[in-house]
Enzyme design. Structure first.
Site, PDB file in Angstrom:
ATOM      1  N   LYS A   1      -4.864   6.024  -2.436  1.00 21.95           N
ATOM      2  CA  LYS A   1      -4.505   4.864  -3.258  1.00 21.95           C
ATOM      3  C   LYS A   1      -5.253   3.610  -2.826  1.00 21.95           C
ATOM      4  O   LYS A   1      -5.845   2.911  -3.639  1.00 21.95           O
ATOM      5  CB  LYS A   1      -2.991   4.617  -3.168  1.00 21.95           C
ATOM      6  CG  LYS A   1      -2.558   3.275  -3.748  1.00 21.95           C
ATOM      7  CD  LYS A   1      -1.076   3.021  -3.612  1.00 21.95           C
ATOM      8  CE  LYS A   1      -0.642   2.338  -2.350  1.00 21.95           C
ATOM      9  NZ  LYS A   1      -0.833   0.882  -2.294  1.00 21.95           N
ATOM     10  N   ASN A   2      -5.188   3.320  -1.522  1.00 19.96           N
ATOM     11  CA  ASN A   2      -5.731   2.039  -1.075  1.00 19.96           C
ATOM     12  C   ASN A   2      -7.256   1.992  -1.095  1.00 19.96           C
ATOM     13  O   ASN A   2      -7.840   0.912  -1.071  1.00 19.96           O
ATOM     14  CB  ASN A   2      -5.159   1.659   0.302  1.00 19.96           C
ATOM     15  CG  ASN A   2      -3.690   1.273   0.182  1.00 19.96           C
ATOM     16  OD1 ASN A   2      -3.184   1.038  -0.917  1.00 19.96           O
ATOM     17  ND2 ASN A   2      -2.985   1.231   1.303  1.00 19.96           N
TER      18      ASN A   2
ATOM     19  N   CYS B   1       4.208  -4.965  -3.128  1.00 15.46           N
ATOM     20  CA  CYS B   1       5.371  -4.742  -2.264  1.00 15.46           C
ATOM     21  C   CYS B   1       5.796  -6.034  -1.584  1.00 15.46           C
ATOM     22  O   CYS B   1       4.969  -6.833  -1.169  1.00 15.46           O
ATOM     23  CB  CYS B   1       5.037  -3.710  -1.189  1.00 15.46           C
ATOM     24  SG  CYS B   1       5.107  -2.023  -1.789  1.00 15.46           S
TER      25      CYS B   1
ATOM     26  N   ARG C   1       2.902 -12.811   2.253  1.00 17.84           N
ATOM     27  CA  ARG C   1       1.627 -12.093   2.207  1.00 17.84           C
ATOM     28  C   ARG C   1       0.516 -13.077   1.876  1.00 17.84           C
ATOM     29  O   ARG C   1       0.067 -13.185   0.740  1.00 17.84           O
ATOM     30  CB  ARG C   1       1.701 -10.938   1.206  1.00 17.84           C
ATOM     31  CG  ARG C   1       2.735  -9.905   1.641  1.00 17.84           C
ATOM     32  CD  ARG C   1       2.730  -8.671   0.803  1.00 17.84           C
ATOM     33  NE  ARG C   1       1.567  -7.834   1.044  1.00 17.84           N
ATOM     34  CZ  ARG C   1       1.426  -6.617   0.550  1.00 17.84           C
ATOM     35  NH1 ARG C   1       2.369  -6.103  -0.207  1.00 17.84           N
ATOM     36  NH2 ARG C   1       0.349  -5.908   0.793  1.00 17.84           N
ATOM     37  N   PRO C   2       0.064 -13.813   2.901  1.00 15.69           N
ATOM     38  CA  PRO C   2      -0.922 -14.866   2.663  1.00 15.69           C
ATOM     39  C   PRO C   2      -2.304 -14.288   2.350  1.00 15.69           C
ATOM     40  O   PRO C   2      -2.581 -13.133   2.674  1.00 15.69           O
ATOM     41  CB  PRO C   2      -0.952 -15.619   3.999  1.00 15.69           C
ATOM     42  CG  PRO C   2      -0.498 -14.642   5.012  1.00 15.69           C
ATOM     43  CD  PRO C   2       0.395 -13.651   4.322  1.00 15.69           C
TER      44      PRO C   2
ATOM     45  N   ASP D   1      -5.018 -16.471   3.112  1.00 12.93           N
ATOM     46  CA  ASP D   1      -5.858 -17.527   3.686  1.00 12.93           C
ATOM     47  C   ASP D   1      -7.175 -16.982   4.248  1.00 12.93           C
ATOM     48  O   ASP D   1      -8.217 -17.642   4.148  1.00 12.93           O
ATOM     49  CB  ASP D   1      -5.085 -18.281   4.785  1.00 12.93           C
ATOM     50  CG  ASP D   1      -4.572 -17.341   5.862  1.00 12.93           C
ATOM     51  OD1 ASP D   1      -3.765 -16.457   5.542  1.00 12.93           O
ATOM     52  OD2 ASP D   1      -5.006 -17.465   7.025  1.00 12.93           O
ATOM     53  N   GLN D   2      -7.143 -15.767   4.821  1.00 16.71           N
ATOM     54  CA  GLN D   2      -8.367 -15.226   5.412  1.00 16.71           C
ATOM     55  C   GLN D   2      -9.375 -14.806   4.335  1.00 16.71           C
ATOM     56  O   GLN D   2     -10.577 -14.887   4.545  1.00 16.71           O
ATOM     57  CB  GLN D   2      -8.048 -14.037   6.327  1.00 16.71           C
ATOM     58  CG  GLN D   2      -7.172 -14.399   7.505  1.00 16.71           C
ATOM     59  CD  GLN D   2      -7.796 -15.477   8.395  1.00 16.71           C
ATOM     60  OE1 GLN D   2      -8.928 -15.348   8.859  1.00 16.71           O
ATOM     61  NE2 GLN D   2      -7.071 -16.562   8.613  1.00 16.71           N
TER      62      GLN D   2
ATOM     63  N   ASP E   1       2.128   1.702   7.165  1.00 16.59           N
ATOM     64  CA  ASP E   1       2.553   2.369   5.935  1.00 16.59           C
ATOM     65  C   ASP E   1       3.240   3.712   6.204  1.00 16.59           C
ATOM     66  O   ASP E   1       3.693   4.379   5.276  1.00 16.59           O
ATOM     67  CB  ASP E   1       1.358   2.564   4.984  1.00 16.59           C
ATOM     68  CG  ASP E   1       0.830   1.229   4.479  1.00 16.59           C
ATOM     69  OD1 ASP E   1       1.556   0.225   4.576  1.00 16.59           O
ATOM     70  OD2 ASP E   1      -0.324   1.192   4.004  1.00 16.59           O
TER      71      ASP E   1
ATOM     72  N   ARG F   1       4.355   4.147  -7.913  1.00 15.77           N
ATOM     73  CA  ARG F   1       3.156   3.306  -7.793  1.00 15.77           C
ATOM     74  C   ARG F   1       2.119   3.987  -6.915  1.00 15.77           C
ATOM     75  O   ARG F   1       0.928   3.747  -7.072  1.00 15.77           O
ATOM     76  CB  ARG F   1       3.522   1.982  -7.103  1.00 15.77           C
ATOM     77  CG  ARG F   1       4.009   0.905  -8.006  1.00 15.77           C
ATOM     78  CD  ARG F   1       4.159  -0.396  -7.227  1.00 15.77           C
ATOM     79  NE  ARG F   1       3.038  -0.556  -6.323  1.00 15.77           N
ATOM     80  CZ  ARG F   1       3.106  -1.066  -5.099  1.00 15.77           C
ATOM     81  NH1 ARG F   1       4.254  -1.489  -4.615  1.00 15.77           N
ATOM     82  NH2 ARG F   1       2.031  -1.183  -4.353  1.00 15.77           N
TER      83      ARG F   1
END
Ligand code: EPU
Length: 426
Positions: free
Chosen positions: A22-23, A117, A122-123, A125-126, A305, A397
């Protein structure tokens, strides 16, 4: 609303075929935007997240042909407007990869802030820091993130945290930038390597993926390609843990055993036998489960995960185990559901203390997110009695044919509508 009904107690036996990752798929499909030709992607898992990202590309003008269940042909050459609206994007965290891909292709992108999720802040910024070093400015307005650059130019980026998403997004933006980009403290997950291999198969020059320094020499054009996605490490791990939890004997096929090392090591520590073959593993257990401690880490550490799934196994092991979640702030929301099945777990911040119990007892529970949902299935399979799992859309999902695959291993699992009678009268 649909739910799963699982009558626990059957040990799992047989073989299960693992789908594409998936990822990796949710990074590679947006990466196709960068191509000047048609890409044929094989071994794509047929799951909701993939369908959403493919639909977003389609809405932006890409021509998408389903060749078969696991193969898509994507022609991105008609995408003209680098905008992805809230309606589709809100369902899916990985839609933020559209930012990097569109930026890399058009030097600008407008993408709604992502969903996905929910396990803490869940920033991104990076991601934005990386885009900034490549020369892009960003702004947020009306729930949309805008990024734009006159011209993207390679740069030296040090990530303050090891982030899969930031590593992917910066790779996507940098492959066509002018000059050389270096990403330090990059994520090393198998799907990062898969994305790099895919980009290179289109003619990109990405080196070092899988180590913590990735070097990218920008190229002017990327061509169409044919590419097959790697097997899903987490889906494989989920079936491995399910086999162990039910005292079963399962061959998990179509895996890369190297990707499973941290999971295999923990299972062995818990007295589960894991035999490795070329592209499969056999997981079997006859004895009692031993306690152990688990700390999640970026790859090659134990994957976050897999944390809820292994916690289920530890909850029926002999003795006290400690699980430390070192990646996400709030990934123990499922614990409350598991407690309703008789698990004895206390949580303090990022640490869960699990006192093993003899058995879990079926109960109505919820899938609080994708992997938590997978953990609920495992708990239900190992438990005495019947479990009803709600909010299964989270599970669907990310797991292809989950009911069919577990049922083929001997599990008593059914998908029913909430209004269907689940209790048979005599
Ligand atoms: N982080 C920042 N700033 C950023 C980005 C991340 O502080 O700009 C922090 C996060 O808050 C978190 C840590 O860094 O504490 C790791 O986040 P990462 O960016 O690596 O996560 P992600 O890219 O959003 C991917 C997977 C997740 C998986 C994590 C960690 C995809 C589509 N998602 O998320 O997978 O948990 O990496 O391995 O690849 C799942 O499949 O169930 C799933 C949630």
């Amino acid at each position: 609303m649909e739910k799963f009904v699982i009558h626990g107690g059957n040990s799992l036996h047989g073989e299960v075929h693992i789908s594409g990752a998936k990822n990796a798929a949710v990074a590679i499909i947006p990466a196709v935007i960068l191509s000047d030709g048609v890409c044929r992607i094989e071994n794509i898992p047929n799951i909701m997240d993939v369908n959403i990202i493919a639909t977003i590309l389609h809405e932006m003008g890409a021509k998408i042909t389903r060749v078969n269940k696991s193969t898509l042909e994507i022609d991105p050459t008609h995408i003209k407007n680098p905008v992805a609206t809230y309606e589709l994007v809100r369902h899916m965290r990985a839609s933020c990869y559209l930012l990097g891909a569109l930026l890399g292709k058009f030097s600008r992108a407008e993408v709604a802030l992502p969903g996905g999720c929910d396990f803490g802040v869940r920033p991104i910024d990076q991601h934005l820091k990386g885009f900034g070093i490549l020369g892009a400015e960003h702004s947020v307005a009306g729930g949309m993130i805008n990024v734009k650059a006159d011209k993207l130019v390679g740069g030296h980026i040090y990530l303050d945290v090891v982030s899969v998403g930031a590593t992917v997004n910066i790779m996507l933006a940098a492959v066509k930038a002018e000059g050389k980009t270096i990403i330090e403290n990059a994520a090393k997950e198998p799907h990062i390597v898969d994305l790099a291999n895919f980009l290179n198969s289109m003619g990109a020059d990405v080196r070092g993926a899988g180590t913590d320094v990735i070097k990218i020499n920008g190229v002017k054009h990327l061509n169409g390609t044919t590419y097959s996605i790697i097997p899903d490490q987490i889906e494989a791990g989920t079936y491995m843990v399910a086999a162990a939890a039910t005292g079963g004997d399962v061959i998990v096929r179509n895996v890369i055993t190297k990707h499973l090392e941290s999971i295999t090591a923990k299972l062995r520590e818990m007295n589960v036998q894991v035999d490795e073959y070329e592209d499969s593993v056999r997981v079997h257990r006859t004895g009692t489960l031993h306690r152990c401690n688990v700390k999640t880490m970026p790859h090659p550490g134990f994957p976050t995960d897999m944390q809820p799934q292994i916690a289920v196994l530890l909850s029926i092991a002999n003795g006290t185990s400690i699980v430390t979640e070192a990646v996400w702030d709030n990934r123990f929301r499922y614990v409350e559901e598991l407690r309703r099945m008789g698990a004895e777990i206390s949580v303090d911040g990022k640490i869960a203390v699990i006192e093993g119990v003899k058995e879990l007892i079926g109960a109505p529970v919820k899938a609080t997110d994708l992997r938590a949902g997978a953990a609920m299935i495992i708990a239900a399979l190992a438990a005495k009695g019947t479990t009803y799992i709600e909010d299964i859309q989270h599970i669907e999902r990310g797991y292809e044919d989950v009911v069919e695959k577990f049922a083929a291993l001997g599990a008593d699992i059914k998908r029913v509508y909430s209004n269907d009678p689940v209790v048979q009268t005599a």
